[in-house]
Motif scaffolding. Structure first.
Motif, short mmCIF file in Angstrom:
data_model
loop_
_atom_site.label_atom_id
_atom_site.label_comp_id
_atom_site.label_asym_id
_atom_site.label_seq_id
_atom_site.Cartn_x
_atom_site.Cartn_y
_atom_site.Cartn_z
N ILE A 9 0.84 -1.20 0.00
CA ILE A 9 0.00 0.00 0.00
C ILE A 9 0.87 1.26 0.00
N VAL A 10 1.91 1.27 0.82
CA VAL A 10 2.82 2.42 0.85
C VAL A 10 3.52 2.57 -0.49
N PHE A 11 3.94 1.46 -1.10
CA PHE A 11 4.60 1.49 -2.40
C PHE A 11 3.66 2.06 -3.46
N ALA A 12 2.40 1.68 -3.41
CA ALA A 12 1.41 2.20 -4.36
C ALA A 12 1.18 3.70 -4.14
N ILE A 13 1.11 4.12 -2.89
CA ILE A 13 0.91 5.53 -2.59
C ILE A 13 2.10 6.36 -3.06
N VAL A 14 3.30 5.87 -2.81
CA VAL A 14 4.51 6.56 -3.29
C VAL A 14 4.49 6.64 -4.81
N GLY A 15 4.10 5.56 -5.48
CA GLY A 15 4.03 5.56 -6.93
C GLY A 15 3.03 6.55 -7.47
N ILE A 16 1.86 6.63 -6.86
CA ILE A 16 0.83 7.57 -7.32
C ILE A 16 1.30 9.01 -7.12
N ILE A 17 1.87 9.29 -5.98
CA ILE A 17 2.36 10.65 -5.71
C ILE A 17 3.48 11.02 -6.68
N ALA A 18 4.42 10.11 -6.90
CA ALA A 18 5.54 10.37 -7.81
C ALA A 18 5.06 10.57 -9.25
N LEU A 26 6.34 17.96 -15.84
CA LEU A 26 6.54 17.84 -17.28
C LEU A 26 5.31 18.17 -18.10
N GLY A 27 4.21 18.40 -17.46
CA GLY A 27 2.97 18.64 -18.19
C GLY A 27 2.37 17.33 -18.64
N GLY A 28 1.14 17.36 -18.90
CA GLY A 28 0.47 16.13 -19.30
C GLY A 28 -0.53 15.73 -18.24
N GLY A 29 -1.38 14.87 -18.62
CA GLY A 29 -2.42 14.46 -17.69
C GLY A 29 -2.35 12.97 -17.44
N GLY A 30 -3.47 12.45 -17.19
CA GLY A 30 -3.55 11.02 -16.92
C GLY A 30 -4.39 10.78 -15.71
N GLY A 31 -4.74 9.57 -15.54
CA GLY A 31 -5.53 9.19 -14.39
C GLY A 31 -4.67 8.54 -13.34
N ILE A 32 -5.32 8.04 -12.33
CA ILE A 32 -4.61 7.45 -11.20
C ILE A 32 -3.81 6.21 -11.62
N LEU A 33 -4.33 5.46 -12.59
CA LEU A 33 -3.60 4.28 -13.06
C LEU A 33 -2.32 4.68 -13.79
N ARG A 34 -2.40 5.73 -14.57
CA ARG A 34 -1.19 6.21 -15.27
C ARG A 34 -0.17 6.73 -14.27
N TYR A 35 -0.62 7.47 -13.27
CA TYR A 35 0.28 7.95 -12.23
C TYR A 35 0.94 6.78 -11.51
N LEU A 36 0.15 5.77 -11.21
CA LEU A 36 0.66 4.60 -10.50
C LEU A 36 1.74 3.89 -11.30
N ILE A 37 1.47 3.63 -12.56
CA ILE A 37 2.44 2.91 -13.40
C ILE A 37 3.71 3.74 -13.58
N THR A 38 3.54 5.02 -13.90
CA THR A 38 4.70 5.89 -14.08
C THR A 38 5.52 5.99 -12.80
N GLY A 39 4.85 6.12 -11.68
CA GLY A 39 5.54 6.25 -10.41
C GLY A 39 6.25 4.98 -9.98
N ILE A 40 5.64 3.83 -10.22
CA ILE A 40 6.29 2.57 -9.84
C ILE A 40 7.51 2.30 -10.71
N VAL A 41 7.37 2.50 -12.01
CA VAL A 41 8.54 2.33 -12.89
C VAL A 41 9.61 3.36 -12.51
N GLY A 42 9.17 4.59 -12.23
CA GLY A 42 10.09 5.63 -11.81
C GLY A 42 10.80 5.31 -10.51
N ALA A 43 10.12 4.64 -9.61
CA ALA A 43 10.75 4.26 -8.34
C ALA A 43 11.89 3.29 -8.57
#
Length: 85
Positions: A9-18, A26-43
């Protein structure tokens, strides 16, 4: 709730925030799923790069340090994705 569930849960929250912070920077949008995927890969990318380059942020708060690391990685991932596309 056991420790593994809390860690996920903490990992998912960190991913969403990141992911959200990277989209703001960087600009751009997306939903919570996009934020989650981008943040997890970014982590993973940020953690690997910071470790390989021996970068220490000097932040005492572990959660904040993880968010900053994941956000930096997410920014790199988004920039690379834009270069490829």
């Amino acid at each position: 709730m056991n420790v593994d569930t809390r860690a996920l849960i903490v990992f998912a929250i960190v991913g969403i925030i990141a992911g959200f912070l990277a989209s703001i920077l960087l600009g751009g949008g997306g939903g919570i799923l996009r934020y989650l995927i981008t943040g997890i890969v970014g982590a993973f990318v940020g953690g690997y790069l910071f470790d390989a380059l021996k970068i220490n942020l000097g932040i005492d708060n572990r959660f904040l340090s993880e968010v900053v690391t994941a956000t930096a990685g997410a920014v790199i991932v988004v920039l690379l994705a834009r270069l490829i596309a």
